[in-house]
Design a protein around this motif. Structure first.
Motif, PDB file in Angstrom:
ATOM      1  N   PRO A  93      96.849  26.532  63.366  1.00 26.88           N
ATOM      2  CA  PRO A  93      95.820  25.731  64.022  1.00 26.88           C
ATOM      3  C   PRO A  93      94.473  26.064  64.104  1.00 26.88           C
ATOM      4  CG  PRO A  93      97.814  25.995  65.415  1.00 26.88           C
ATOM      5  CD  PRO A  93      97.927  27.182  63.969  1.00 26.88           C
ATOM      6  N   PHE A  94      94.126  27.158  63.793  1.00 26.75           N
ATOM      7  CA  PHE A  94      92.829  27.913  63.502  1.00 26.75           C
ATOM      8  C   PHE A  94      92.038  27.170  62.484  1.00 26.75           C
ATOM      9  CE2 PHE A  94      89.968  30.770  61.675  1.00 26.75           C
ATOM     10  CZ  PHE A  94      88.865  31.061  62.354  1.00 26.75           C
ATOM     11  N   VAL A  95      92.501  27.204  61.266  1.00 23.96           N
ATOM     12  CA  VAL A  95      92.221  26.376  60.052  1.00 23.96           C
ATOM     13  C   VAL A  95      92.037  24.887  60.440  1.00 23.96           C
ATOM     14  CG1 VAL A  95      92.819  25.800  57.737  1.00 23.96           C
ATOM     15  CG2 VAL A  95      93.150  28.428  58.516  1.00 23.96           C
ATOM     16  N   GLU A  96      92.839  24.381  60.981  1.00 24.75           N
ATOM     17  CA  GLU A  96      92.885  22.887  61.223  1.00 24.75           C
ATOM     18  C   GLU A  96      91.874  22.584  62.029  1.00 24.75           C
ATOM     19  OE1 GLU A  96      94.360  20.478  59.599  1.00 24.75           O
ATOM     20  OE2 GLU A  96      95.155  22.122  58.607  1.00 24.75           O
ATOM     21  N   LYS A 110      86.123  20.246  62.697  1.00 23.34           N
ATOM     22  CA  LYS A 110      84.792  20.737  63.285  1.00 23.34           C
ATOM     23  C   LYS A 110      83.791  20.519  62.256  1.00 23.34           C
ATOM     24  CE  LYS A 110      82.099  23.683  66.191  1.00 23.34           C
ATOM     25  NZ  LYS A 110      82.293  24.998  67.072  1.00 23.34           N
ATOM     26  N   TYR A 111      84.071  21.165  61.281  1.00 21.95           N
ATOM     27  CA  TYR A 111      83.264  21.062  60.017  1.00 21.95           C
ATOM     28  C   TYR A 111      83.151  20.316  58.924  1.00 21.95           C
ATOM     29  CZ  TYR A 111      81.737  25.446  62.641  1.00 21.95           C
ATOM     30  OH  TYR A 111      81.476  26.421  63.900  1.00 21.95           O
ATOM     31  N   HIS A 112      84.352  19.943  58.688  1.00 26.06           N
ATOM     32  CA  HIS A 112      84.441  19.063  57.469  1.00 26.06           C
ATOM     33  C   HIS A 112      85.610  17.947  57.792  1.00 26.06           C
ATOM     34  CE1 HIS A 112      82.682  22.157  55.173  1.00 26.06           C
ATOM     35  NE2 HIS A 112      83.594  23.118  55.759  1.00 26.06           N
ATOM     36  N   LYS A 149      87.956  16.703  54.522  1.00 19.16           N
ATOM     37  CA  LYS A 149      89.233  17.770  54.880  1.00 19.16           C
ATOM     38  C   LYS A 149      89.784  18.005  53.684  1.00 19.16           C
ATOM     39  CE  LYS A 149      91.753  17.739  58.847  1.00 19.16           C
ATOM     40  NZ  LYS A 149      92.347  17.314  59.921  1.00 19.16           N
ATOM     41  N   GLU A 150      90.305  17.064  53.028  1.00 19.04           N
ATOM     42  CA  GLU A 150      91.531  17.483  51.789  1.00 19.04           C
ATOM     43  C   GLU A 150      90.449  17.984  50.870  1.00 19.04           C
ATOM     44  OE1 GLU A 150      94.526  17.337  52.366  1.00 19.04           O
ATOM     45  OE2 GLU A 150      93.791  16.717  54.312  1.00 19.04           O
TER      46      GLU A 150
END
Length: 249
Positions: A184-187, A192-194, A198-199
């Motif tokens: 969940p940290f990476v998601e 938030k930033y991308h 995202k992909e």
């Protein structure tokens, strides 16, 4: 080989145990036979996980506050394993890292390891126990836009080695250095930033690990289990990368 890496009757405390790597670690230690204490600021998440596991209990703990830690340890009379897993990240180079944000990262990622380990130490010395600190590849290599995070994980590695030197026969302490793990940290970072790419960014995260995929929480949890077992009793003060070959490249 069901008798391999067993932890029967061991009492294990996992900080940040309600989600991600911490939750996978709690499950793996329970599978190995340990009684798991799932410590988390999010007590509801810890309680939900504890309800799924045999011999598990949720513990309310703010790892940045000594009073909260002391309160939690009142109900922990014995401890064999400590997994310092709780942590946060921060994106930004040194010019885009505020003093407040730097202090927050250090408080959660570094000061908490000091506080929780200090509180647990008498119990771990009594049991000749094992500590596993969840570090990062960021402790040994520079990661772009991760100034505060790199600094914090470098400190975790230094604390690991120092404690191993002070207590070489009384306990074992090691540091795991994961690469990028699907949590969940990476998601949250991607959202938030991308959010608009995202992909694309996810593919870049995969590409920096030569094995060709992100790590999983279960990958990390398996290594934690091994390090806490009797089979790993000659491993002490070590940094063990688990990063798909990132730091070997």
């Amino acid at each position: 080989m069901t008798d391999t890496f067993r932890l029967e009757n061991k009492i294990a405390l996992v900080t940040g145990g309600g989600s991600g790597i911490g939750a996978a670690t709690a499950r793996e230690l329970a599978r190995a036979g340990a009684h798991v204490l799932i410590a988390d600021l999010n007590l509801a998440a810890a309680q939900a996980l504890a309800a799924e596991l045999p011999d598990a209990r949720a513990v309310a703990m703010d790892v940045t506050e000594s009073a909260s830690i002391a309160s939690a340890f009142v109900s922990i009379p014995q401890l064999d394993i400590l997994v310092n897993n709780a942590g946060i990240g921060l994106v930004g180079d040194i010019t885009h890292t505020s003093e407040e944000d730097f202090a927050r990262v250090m408080k959660v990622n570094v000061h908490s390891v000091f506080l929780v380990t200090q509180a647990a130490l008498p119990l771990l010395l009594a049991s000749h126990g094992s500590i596993v600190n969840i570090g990062s590849v960021a402790a040994t290599v520079g990661v772009k836009q991760r100034f505060a995070y790199c600094a914090s994980k470098g400190a975790v590695l230094a604390m690991t080695r120092q404690i191993a030197v002070d207590y070489p026969k009384e306990l074992r302490i090691n540091c795991i250095a994961p690469g990028t793990v699907q949590t969940p940290f990476v998601e949250g970072y991607l959202d938030k930033y991308h959010a608009h790419e995202k992909e694309k960014v996810r593919a870049e995260l995969v590409a920096r690990q030569p094995i060709g995929r992100l790590g999983t929480p279960e990958d990390i949890a398996s290594l934690v289990r091994y390090l806490c077992s009797r089979e790993a009793e000659f491993i002490n003060g070590a940094l063990i990368p688990i990063d798909g070959g990132w730091t070997a490249a």
